[in-house]
Enzyme design. Sequence first.
Site, PDB file in Angstrom:
ATOM      1  N   CYS A  53       4.365   0.570  -4.361  1.00  0.00           N
ATOM      2  CA  CYS A  53       4.828  -0.291  -5.461  1.00  0.00           C
ATOM      3  C   CYS A  53       4.253   0.181  -6.797  1.00  0.00           C
ATOM      4  CB  CYS A  53       4.470  -1.744  -5.189  1.00  0.00           C
ATOM      5  SG  CYS A  53       5.494  -2.464  -3.889  1.00  0.00           S
ATOM      6  N   ASN A  85       8.873 -10.289  -0.661  1.00  0.00           N
ATOM      7  CA  ASN A  85       9.010  -9.259   0.376  1.00  0.00           C
ATOM      8  C   ASN A  85      10.095  -9.648   1.377  1.00  0.00           C
ATOM      9  OD1 ASN A  85       6.951 -11.208   0.987  1.00  0.00           O
ATOM     10  ND2 ASN A  85       6.187  -9.943   2.655  1.00  0.00           N
ATOM     11  N   TYR A 129      10.834  -2.166  11.092  1.00  0.00           N
ATOM     12  CA  TYR A 129       9.795  -2.457  10.084  1.00  0.00           C
ATOM     13  C   TYR A 129       9.917  -1.654   8.770  1.00  0.00           C
ATOM     14  CZ  TYR A 129       7.249  -5.091  13.728  1.00  0.00           C
ATOM     15  OH  TYR A 129       6.873  -5.988  14.690  1.00  0.00           O
ATOM     16  N   GLU A 148       7.197  -6.552  -5.043  1.00  0.00           N
ATOM     17  CA  GLU A 148       7.173  -5.922  -6.370  1.00  0.00           C
ATOM     18  C   GLU A 148       8.363  -4.989  -6.552  1.00  0.00           C
ATOM     19  OE1 GLU A 148       4.810  -6.136  -4.131  1.00  0.00           O
ATOM     20  OE2 GLU A 148       2.800  -6.251  -5.008  1.00  0.00           O
ATOM     21  N   GLU A 186      11.449  -8.510   5.007  1.00  0.00           N
ATOM     22  CA  GLU A 186      11.109  -7.694   6.185  1.00  0.00           C
ATOM     23  C   GLU A 186      12.327  -7.474   7.072  1.00  0.00           C
ATOM     24  OE1 GLU A 186       7.566  -9.469   7.896  1.00  0.00           O
ATOM     25  OE2 GLU A 186       6.375  -8.766   6.199  1.00  0.00           O
TER      26      GLU A 186
HETATM   27  N1  THU Z   1       3.727  -6.425   0.715  1.00  0.00           N
HETATM   28  C1  THU Z   1       4.243  -6.685  -0.520  1.00  0.00           C
HETATM   29  O1  THU Z   1       5.261  -7.392  -0.653  1.00  0.00           O
HETATM   30  N2  THU Z   1       3.637  -6.132  -1.587  1.00  0.00           N
HETATM   31  C2  THU Z   1       2.554  -5.319  -1.531  1.00  0.00           C
HETATM   32  O2  THU Z   1       2.151  -4.761  -2.536  1.00  0.00           O
HETATM   33  C3  THU Z   1       1.839  -5.155  -0.274  1.00  0.00           C
HETATM   34  C4  THU Z   1       2.547  -5.612   0.943  1.00  0.00           C
HETATM   35  C5  THU Z   1       4.400  -6.976   1.886  1.00  0.00           C
HETATM   36  C6  THU Z   1       5.051  -5.935   2.768  1.00  0.00           C
HETATM   37  C7  THU Z   1       5.088  -6.633   4.094  1.00  0.00           C
HETATM   38  O3  THU Z   1       6.274  -7.422   4.157  1.00  0.00           O
HETATM   39  C8  THU Z   1       3.879  -7.563   4.059  1.00  0.00           C
HETATM   40  O4  THU Z   1       3.491  -7.666   2.702  1.00  0.00           O
HETATM   41  C9  THU Z   1       2.701  -7.060   4.887  1.00  0.00           C
HETATM   42  O5  THU Z   1       2.344  -5.775   4.536  1.00  0.00           O
END
Ligand code: THU
Length: 160
Positions: A115, A62, A68, A75, A64
């Site tokens: 995702c 992920n 946001y 994924e 960020e």
């Molecule tokens: N996140 C993912 O990378 N995959 C998911 O399926 C759920 C959430 C990440 C997004 C964000 O950076 C952090 O987890 C908190 O939601």
Amino acid sequence: MKPLTITSRLEVYDSIDEVPQDVQDLMQQAIETRDAAYAPYSNFKVGAAIHLDNDEIVVGSNQENASYPSGLCAERTAVYFAGAKYPDTRILKIAISAKSMRHKVVSPVPPCGACRQALVEYEVKQDEPIELYFMGETGKVVKADSVKDLLPLVFDSTCL
Ligand code: THU
């Protein structure tokens, strides 16, 4: 009125040691990728590793952003990279692991709805299911034989 009952069959493994060796290796890549995630806002790190038909592994974590909604899940980072780099190669499996910097994540963390929608697009495109394995930091691993098991009543091009 006719009721419509939807069922999905998932498999739950007690630990990563119980899944086949190739999946353990794929999950290990997801874990290594997870730990390098850029998640300064949520402190929640996710890693994904995708095994392709050409035997390549592509990974994503992920990413960020101070704005946001501009961030992206692990994924989708991985599957869009796979689609960009190997557009004609089938996706066989995806392994996902999540870790919080605040507490120990002992329950499996499934991919978010967005995702699932992104992943199912590739399942429809290749007309072959993608196997999913997901876990927290430790503990049980859940397997789905197809993204559709996590996303029934899928919205795809046939709906357009
Ligand atoms: N996140 C993912 O990378 N995959 C998911 O399926 C759920 C959430 C990440 C997004 C964000 O950076 C952090 O987890 C908190 O939601």
